[in-house]
Motif scaffolding. Structure first.
Motif, mmCIF file in Angstrom:
data_model
loop_
_atom_site.group_PDB
_atom_site.id
_atom_site.type_symbol
_atom_site.label_atom_id
_atom_site.label_comp_id
_atom_site.label_asym_id
_atom_site.label_seq_id
_atom_site.Cartn_x
_atom_site.Cartn_y
_atom_site.Cartn_z
ATOM 1 N N ASN A 1 4.706 -15.454 -89.132
ATOM 2 C CA ASN A 1 3.929 -16.063 -90.205
ATOM 3 C C ASN A 1 2.463 -16.273 -89.843
ATOM 4 O O ASN A 1 1.783 -17.093 -90.438
ATOM 5 C CB ASN A 1 4.553 -17.388 -90.653
ATOM 6 C CG ASN A 1 4.824 -18.320 -89.483
ATOM 7 O OD1 ASN A 1 4.337 -18.102 -88.392
ATOM 8 N ND2 ASN A 1 5.610 -19.359 -89.725
ATOM 9 N N VAL A 2 1.960 -15.533 -88.875
ATOM 10 C CA VAL A 2 0.542 -15.533 -88.548
ATOM 11 C C VAL A 2 -0.105 -14.292 -89.145
ATOM 12 O O VAL A 2 0.341 -13.171 -88.910
ATOM 13 C CB VAL A 2 0.316 -15.552 -87.017
ATOM 14 C CG1 VAL A 2 -1.164 -15.389 -86.695
ATOM 15 C CG2 VAL A 2 0.836 -16.853 -86.422
ATOM 16 N N VAL A 3 -1.134 -14.491 -89.952
ATOM 17 C CA VAL A 3 -1.842 -13.381 -90.574
ATOM 18 C C VAL A 3 -2.768 -12.728 -89.552
ATOM 19 O O VAL A 3 -3.485 -13.419 -88.829
ATOM 20 C CB VAL A 3 -2.659 -13.870 -91.786
ATOM 21 C CG1 VAL A 3 -3.474 -12.736 -92.387
ATOM 22 C CG2 VAL A 3 -1.746 -14.493 -92.829
ATOM 23 N N LEU B 1 -10.272 -24.958 -88.685
ATOM 24 C CA LEU B 1 -11.148 -24.654 -87.554
ATOM 25 C C LEU B 1 -11.024 -23.190 -87.174
ATOM 26 O O LEU B 1 -9.920 -22.634 -87.144
ATOM 27 C CB LEU B 1 -10.786 -25.513 -86.333
ATOM 28 C CG LEU B 1 -11.291 -26.952 -86.295
ATOM 29 C CD1 LEU B 1 -10.775 -27.643 -85.028
ATOM 30 C CD2 LEU B 1 -12.800 -27.011 -86.331
ATOM 31 N N LEU B 2 -12.165 -22.563 -86.873
ATOM 32 C CA LEU B 2 -12.193 -21.200 -86.354
ATOM 33 C C LEU B 2 -12.533 -21.273 -84.874
ATOM 34 O O LEU B 2 -13.589 -21.785 -84.498
ATOM 35 C CB LEU B 2 -13.234 -20.359 -87.088
ATOM 36 C CG LEU B 2 -13.330 -18.889 -86.659
ATOM 37 C CD1 LEU B 2 -12.088 -18.121 -87.118
ATOM 38 C CD2 LEU B 2 -14.593 -18.238 -87.226
ATOM 39 N N ILE B 3 -11.649 -20.786 -84.037
ATOM 40 C CA ILE B 3 -11.821 -20.833 -82.588
ATOM 41 C C ILE B 3 -12.172 -19.434 -82.083
ATOM 42 O O ILE B 3 -11.445 -18.468 -82.353
ATOM 43 C CB ILE B 3 -10.541 -21.321 -81.876
ATOM 44 C CG1 ILE B 3 -9.994 -22.592 -82.547
ATOM 45 C CG2 ILE B 3 -10.816 -21.543 -80.401
ATOM 46 C CD1 ILE B 3 -10.950 -23.760 -82.538
ATOM 47 N N PHE C 1 -9.202 -17.215 -83.841
ATOM 48 C CA PHE C 1 -7.983 -17.661 -84.502
ATOM 49 C C PHE C 1 -8.267 -18.943 -85.263
ATOM 50 O O PHE C 1 -9.144 -19.729 -84.908
ATOM 51 C CB PHE C 1 -6.814 -17.819 -83.525
ATOM 52 C CG PHE C 1 -6.986 -18.862 -82.456
ATOM 53 C CD1 PHE C 1 -6.555 -20.177 -82.661
ATOM 54 C CD2 PHE C 1 -7.546 -18.540 -81.229
ATOM 55 C CE1 PHE C 1 -6.694 -21.134 -81.665
ATOM 56 C CE2 PHE C 1 -7.687 -19.492 -80.228
ATOM 57 C CZ PHE C 1 -7.258 -20.797 -80.449
ATOM 58 N N SER C 2 -7.537 -19.137 -86.356
ATOM 59 C CA SER C 2 -7.766 -20.260 -87.256
ATOM 60 C C SER C 2 -6.648 -21.280 -87.133
ATOM 61 O O SER C 2 -5.466 -20.923 -87.075
ATOM 62 C CB SER C 2 -7.860 -19.783 -88.707
ATOM 63 O OG SER C 2 -8.979 -18.949 -88.893
ATOM 64 N N LEU C 3 -7.022 -22.547 -87.106
ATOM 65 C CA LEU C 3 -6.086 -23.661 -87.163
ATOM 66 C C LEU C 3 -6.202 -24.292 -88.544
ATOM 67 O O LEU C 3 -7.308 -24.547 -89.018
ATOM 68 C CB LEU C 3 -6.408 -24.700 -86.086
ATOM 69 C CG LEU C 3 -6.426 -24.205 -84.642
ATOM 70 C CD1 LEU C 3 -6.833 -25.330 -83.704
ATOM 71 C CD2 LEU C 3 -5.064 -23.654 -84.250
ATOM 72 N N LYS D 1 -5.138 -27.069 -91.776
ATOM 73 C CA LYS D 1 -4.718 -28.425 -92.105
ATOM 74 C C LYS D 1 -3.239 -28.414 -92.524
ATOM 75 O O LYS D 1 -2.704 -27.372 -92.856
ATOM 76 C CB LYS D 1 -5.584 -28.953 -93.250
ATOM 77 C CG LYS D 1 -6.978 -29.376 -92.811
ATOM 78 C CD LYS D 1 -7.679 -30.076 -93.951
ATOM 79 C CE LYS D 1 -8.988 -30.698 -93.498
ATOM 80 N NZ LYS D 1 -9.651 -31.477 -94.554
ATOM 81 N N PRO D 2 -2.556 -29.568 -92.511
ATOM 82 C CA PRO D 2 -3.163 -30.890 -92.343
ATOM 83 C C PRO D 2 -3.335 -31.360 -90.904
ATOM 84 O O PRO D 2 -4.189 -32.174 -90.618
ATOM 85 C CB PRO D 2 -2.161 -31.804 -93.065
ATOM 86 C CG PRO D 2 -0.842 -31.120 -92.860
ATOM 87 C CD PRO D 2 -1.139 -29.652 -92.930
ATOM 88 N N ASP D 3 -2.516 -30.854 -89.961
ATOM 89 C CA ASP D 3 -2.553 -31.443 -88.620
ATOM 90 C C ASP D 3 -3.253 -30.581 -87.587
ATOM 91 O O ASP D 3 -3.394 -30.981 -86.441
ATOM 92 C CB ASP D 3 -1.142 -31.785 -88.134
ATOM 93 C CG ASP D 3 -0.227 -30.567 -88.100
ATOM 94 O OD1 ASP D 3 -0.728 -29.438 -88.312
ATOM 95 O OD2 ASP D 3 0.975 -30.743 -87.870
ATOM 96 N N MET D 4 -3.709 -29.384 -87.966
ATOM 97 C CA MET D 4 -4.458 -28.496 -87.079
ATOM 98 C C MET D 4 -3.650 -28.010 -85.878
ATOM 99 O O MET D 4 -4.219 -27.551 -84.889
ATOM 100 C CB MET D 4 -5.733 -29.188 -86.561
ATOM 101 C CG MET D 4 -6.721 -29.556 -87.629
ATOM 102 S SD MET D 4 -7.420 -28.117 -88.448
ATOM 103 C CE MET D 4 -8.687 -28.899 -89.437
ATOM 104 N N THR D 5 -2.342 -28.101 -85.930
ATOM 105 C CA THR D 5 -1.540 -27.640 -84.799
ATOM 106 C C THR D 5 -0.926 -26.268 -85.035
ATOM 107 O O THR D 5 -0.262 -25.738 -84.152
ATOM 108 C CB THR D 5 -0.416 -28.646 -84.477
ATOM 109 O OG1 THR D 5 0.434 -28.771 -85.624
ATOM 110 C CG2 THR D 5 -0.993 -30.007 -84.115
ATOM 111 N N ALA D 6 -1.128 -25.710 -86.224
ATOM 112 C CA ALA D 6 -0.529 -24.416 -86.545
ATOM 113 C C ALA D 6 -1.601 -23.333 -86.614
ATOM 114 O O ALA D 6 -2.618 -23.498 -87.274
ATOM 115 C CB ALA D 6 0.219 -24.500 -87.874
ATOM 116 N N VAL D 7 -1.358 -22.227 -85.913
ATOM 117 C CA VAL D 7 -2.252 -21.068 -85.988
ATOM 118 C C VAL D 7 -1.885 -20.267 -87.229
ATOM 119 O O VAL D 7 -0.751 -19.817 -87.376
ATOM 120 C CB VAL D 7 -2.113 -20.185 -84.739
ATOM 121 C CG1 VAL D 7 -2.989 -18.946 -84.862
ATOM 122 C CG2 VAL D 7 -2.490 -20.978 -83.490
#
Length: 343
Positions: free
Chosen positions: A21-23, A250-252, A267-269, A271-277
């Motif tokens: 499920n990561v684009v 966030l863009l890292i 890679f992008s994190l 919302k809501p918790d910013m823990t999912a790539v």
């Protein structure tokens, strides 16, 4: 990335997204210019709020200003006598640029005249005994500035100035026995529109903090970063910067550097918790270990600079990138640019 975990807000562990499920997408190298025929490293990249220009801190102790749209050099000038440690545009006046250096000074430059209009330093030990500045920042109203130093006579200092008068207000000492180096900090809006901080450490780790948190609510180790980017050697993986996105994520920016290849990715994190790539983007065509980056979230335009002295302009290579300014970039960069610009 299957099985990789990060610490959640309540002390629990939240599984990160799996490969399913990561684009995956990419950034396209739209244009690139070498800052000089001589070997110069780009240490810092900072953009104006208007997005029109970026300032570069170079390894020859000089500053350079470039037009973002066409990568033409606007001006360049000598700024310091030792390594530049930070570059920041004024938030109140886009013609003013701050730079700090190991030569012991924080300078304020007027880009219209290419002159230093103010200088902050601690010369209490004498004019030839300036404390080397390793990090610098200013208050939101730009009335006050603070800086950390490398070790000086066995101690490290935190110094404070009134920027309006360039007067040294004081400092802390006898509290640090090692250099005061600033990890890369970045403010972003978290849940309920509260402000959070992302921190890139000197050990190539990414931490996400709430302002009142006693510990990071998300922590990505160097091994985690290598797993996200599918890098085969953890020690060659490095972090560059973090940037706000229009959707609140966030863009890292991260890379992989070896003698055989120089890879760059983002890679992008979400919302809501910013823990999912939620997405991983490749940047094919990168030629260097990247040291600094600046991101225009509205138009999804990224500029990077690094060890080989290339200033590179990247755009999202997908249908979602329809910003008016991005179309202008693509129109103006249809023809191949020159590989370098003369001094």
């Amino acid at each position: 990335m299957t099985g990789m975990k990060v610490e959640g807000r309540e002390g629990t562990e939240n599984p990160m997204n799996t490969d399913d499920n990561v684009v995956t997408n990419s950034y396209r190298l739209l244009d690139e210019v070498a800052v000089s025929l001589e070997q110069k490293c780009i240490l810092h990249v900072c953009g104006q709020r208007s997005g029109k220009s970026v300032a570069l801190g170079l390894s020859d102790y000089s500053l350079a200003l470039y037009d973002v749209c066409n990568l033409h050099r606007v001006c360049s000038f000598p700024a310091h006598t030792s390594t530049i440690t930070d570059v920041k545009f004024s938030s109140k006046n886009e013609h003013l640029l701050y730079s700090s250096s190991l030569d012991g000074t924080v300078k304020v430059h007027d880009l219209r005249s290419k002159t230093c209009v103010a200088e902050l330093k601690d010369d209490s030990e004498g004019p030839s005994m300036l404390k080397p500045i390793s990090s610098f920042d200013f208050s939101s109203d730009e009335n006050f500035g603070s800086a950390g130093t490398e070790l000086f006579d066995g101690d490290a200092f935190v110094l404070f100035w009134d920027i309006r008068t360039s007067k040294l207000l004081g400092g802390y000492w006898e509290s640090h026995t090692d250099d005061i180096t600033q990890d890369k900090l970045h403010w972003f809006r978290g849940m309920d529109s509260t402000f959070n901080i992302s921190c890139i450490t000197h050990t190539e780790e990414l931490q996400l903090w709430e302002i009142d948190g006693a510990s990071p609510f998300a922590h990505f180790t160097r091994e985690d970063i290598a797993g996200i980017l599918k890098d085969d050697t953890v020690d060659n993986t490095y972090l560059v910067n973090s940037h706000n996105q229009e959707d609140g994520g966030l863009l890292i920016i991260a890379g992989y550097s070896s003698l055989k290849r120089q890879d760059l990715s983002a890679f992008s994190l979400k919302k809501p918790d910013m823990t999912a790539v939620c997405s991983v983007s490749s940047m094919n065509g990168n030629k260097q270990e990247v040291r600094g980056s600046w991101y225009n979230a509205k138009d999804q335009v990224l500029l990077t600079g690094g060890e080989s002295g290339f200033l590179s302009l990247w755009t999202r290579d997908d249908e979602s990138n329809t910003g008016h300014q991005t179309k202008n970039f693509k129109m103006k960069h249809k023809s191949k640019s020159k590989p370098y610009q003369r001094e």
